[in-house]
Design a protein around this motif. Structure first.
Motif, PDB file in Angstrom:
ATOM      1  N   PRO A 165       0.350 -49.789  32.657  1.00 49.20           N
ATOM      2  CA  PRO A 165       0.365 -50.975  33.236  1.00 49.20           C
ATOM      3  C   PRO A 165      -0.494 -52.033  32.681  1.00 49.20           C
ATOM      4  O   PRO A 165      -0.145 -53.186  32.722  1.00 49.20           O
ATOM      5  N   LEU A 166      -1.605 -51.739  32.241  1.00 48.41           N
ATOM      6  CA  LEU A 166      -2.747 -52.760  31.939  1.00 48.41           C
ATOM      7  C   LEU A 166      -2.099 -53.341  30.502  1.00 48.41           C
ATOM      8  O   LEU A 166      -2.328 -54.590  30.487  1.00 48.41           O
ATOM      9  N   ARG A 167      -1.510 -52.464  29.690  1.00 46.58           N
ATOM     10  CA  ARG A 167      -1.127 -52.907  28.355  1.00 46.58           C
ATOM     11  C   ARG A 167       0.048 -53.965  28.599  1.00 46.58           C
ATOM     12  O   ARG A 167       0.382 -54.835  28.027  1.00 46.58           O
ATOM     13  N   HIS A 168       1.030 -53.228  29.638  1.00 44.04           N
ATOM     14  CA  HIS A 168       2.252 -54.184  30.019  1.00 44.04           C
ATOM     15  C   HIS A 168       2.011 -55.427  30.615  1.00 44.04           C
ATOM     16  O   HIS A 168       2.665 -56.469  30.169  1.00 44.04           O
ATOM     17  N   VAL A 169       0.888 -55.820  31.210  1.00 41.10           N
ATOM     18  CA  VAL A 169       0.355 -57.029  31.739  1.00 41.10           C
ATOM     19  C   VAL A 169       0.034 -57.853  30.604  1.00 41.10           C
ATOM     20  O   VAL A 169       0.482 -58.946  30.469  1.00 41.10           O
ATOM     21  N   LEU A 170      -0.716 -57.365  29.563  1.00 38.66           N
ATOM     22  CA  LEU A 170      -1.077 -58.250  28.318  1.00 38.66           C
ATOM     23  C   LEU A 170      -0.008 -58.488  27.547  1.00 38.66           C
ATOM     24  O   LEU A 170       0.360 -59.661  27.232  1.00 38.66           O
ATOM     25  N   GLN A 171       1.028 -57.411  27.498  1.00 42.25           N
ATOM     26  CA  GLN A 171       2.358 -58.036  26.546  1.00 42.25           C
ATOM     27  C   GLN A 171       2.999 -58.918  27.321  1.00 42.25           C
ATOM     28  O   GLN A 171       3.607 -60.047  26.590  1.00 42.25           O
ATOM     29  N   GLN A 172       3.104 -58.964  28.642  1.00 47.94           N
ATOM     30  CA  GLN A 172       3.809 -59.887  29.213  1.00 47.94           C
ATOM     31  C   GLN A 172       3.380 -61.576  29.120  1.00 47.94           C
ATOM     32  O   GLN A 172       3.855 -62.299  28.844  1.00 47.94           O
ATOM     33  N   ILE A 173       2.019 -61.523  29.130  1.00 48.22           N
ATOM     34  CA  ILE A 173       1.239 -62.742  28.848  1.00 48.22           C
ATOM     35  C   ILE A 173       1.515 -63.286  27.589  1.00 48.22           C
ATOM     36  O   ILE A 173       1.654 -64.209  27.188  1.00 48.22           O
ATOM     37  N   LEU A 174       1.338 -62.417  26.565  1.00 47.11           N
ATOM     38  CA  LEU A 174       1.314 -62.486  25.205  1.00 47.11           C
ATOM     39  C   LEU A 174       2.588 -63.094  24.853  1.00 47.11           C
ATOM     40  O   LEU A 174       3.190 -63.946  23.971  1.00 47.11           O
ATOM     41  N   ARG A 175       3.665 -62.652  25.350  1.00 49.55           N
ATOM     42  CA  ARG A 175       5.222 -62.877  25.296  1.00 49.55           C
ATOM     43  C   ARG A 175       5.538 -64.153  25.821  1.00 49.55           C
ATOM     44  O   ARG A 175       6.610 -64.874  25.120  1.00 49.55           O
ATOM     45  N   ALA A 176       4.823 -64.767  26.944  1.00 46.66           N
ATOM     46  CA  ALA A 176       5.294 -65.881  27.609  1.00 46.66           C
ATOM     47  C   ALA A 176       4.889 -67.161  26.515  1.00 46.66           C
ATOM     48  O   ALA A 176       3.826 -67.078  26.061  1.00 46.66           O
ATOM     49  N   GLN A 177       5.759 -68.077  26.785  1.00 46.71           N
ATOM     50  CA  GLN A 177       5.627 -69.274  26.152  1.00 46.71           C
ATOM     51  C   GLN A 177       4.772 -70.193  26.917  1.00 46.71           C
ATOM     52  O   GLN A 177       5.015 -70.792  27.989  1.00 46.71           O
ATOM     53  N   GLY A 178       3.481 -70.559  26.538  1.00 47.62           N
ATOM     54  CA  GLY A 178       2.491 -71.620  27.192  1.00 47.62           C
ATOM     55  C   GLY A 178       1.723 -70.954  28.385  1.00 47.62           C
ATOM     56  O   GLY A 178       0.897 -71.698  28.679  1.00 47.62           O
ATOM     57  N   GLY A 179       2.135 -69.955  29.292  1.00 42.93           N
ATOM     58  CA  GLY A 179       1.255 -69.259  30.205  1.00 42.93           C
ATOM     59  C   GLY A 179       1.965 -68.937  31.230  1.00 42.93           C
ATOM     60  O   GLY A 179       2.980 -69.300  31.207  1.00 42.93           O
ATOM     61  N   LEU A 180       1.228 -68.172  32.175  1.00 39.03           N
ATOM     62  CA  LEU A 180       1.883 -67.688  33.483  1.00 39.03           C
ATOM     63  C   LEU A 180       0.823 -67.639  34.699  1.00 39.03           C
ATOM     64  O   LEU A 180      -0.211 -67.809  34.401  1.00 39.03           O
TER      65      LEU A 180
END
Length: 99
Positions: A7-22
């Motif tokens: 889950p920790l890595r998944h959170v990082l991956q979601q943020i890195l994939r987002a365009q602009g930020g979340l």
């Protein structure tokens, strides 16, 4: 064989994939975790120097999306609605390592 992602890595991956930020709420929703868990995980990655938290002053303009850092992930940009002020977004550190 694909190894499961923590889950920790998944959170990082979601943020890195987002365009602009979340926003934190978006991170929690995408990762399928509670907002307080997402906040703790974001704090961990900020401490590691991979993410940054930035204030977005004033929220969305009254005329609609003005192309802020959240324009690609923001529901307002997709619908044309104006949302309440955005307090913080989380995004990768510029030129930081990709995960």
């Amino acid at each position: 064989m694909n190894r499961p992602v923590s889950p920790l890595r998944h959170v990082l991956q979601q943020i890195l994939r987002a365009q602009g930020g979340l926003r934190l709420e978006e991170i929690a929703e995408r990762a399928g975790i509670a907002p307080d868990e997402a906040a703790s995980m974001v704090d961990y990655w900020i401490g590691r120097g991979l993410l940054t938290r930035e204030a977005v002053d004033g929220g969305c303009p009254t005329a609609g999306c003005g192309g802020c850092a959240l324009a690609r992930s923001c529901a307002s940009a997709r619908t044309g609605a104006v949302t309440p002020p955005l307090l913080h977004i989380v995004r990768p550190v510029p030129d930081g390592p990709a995960g």
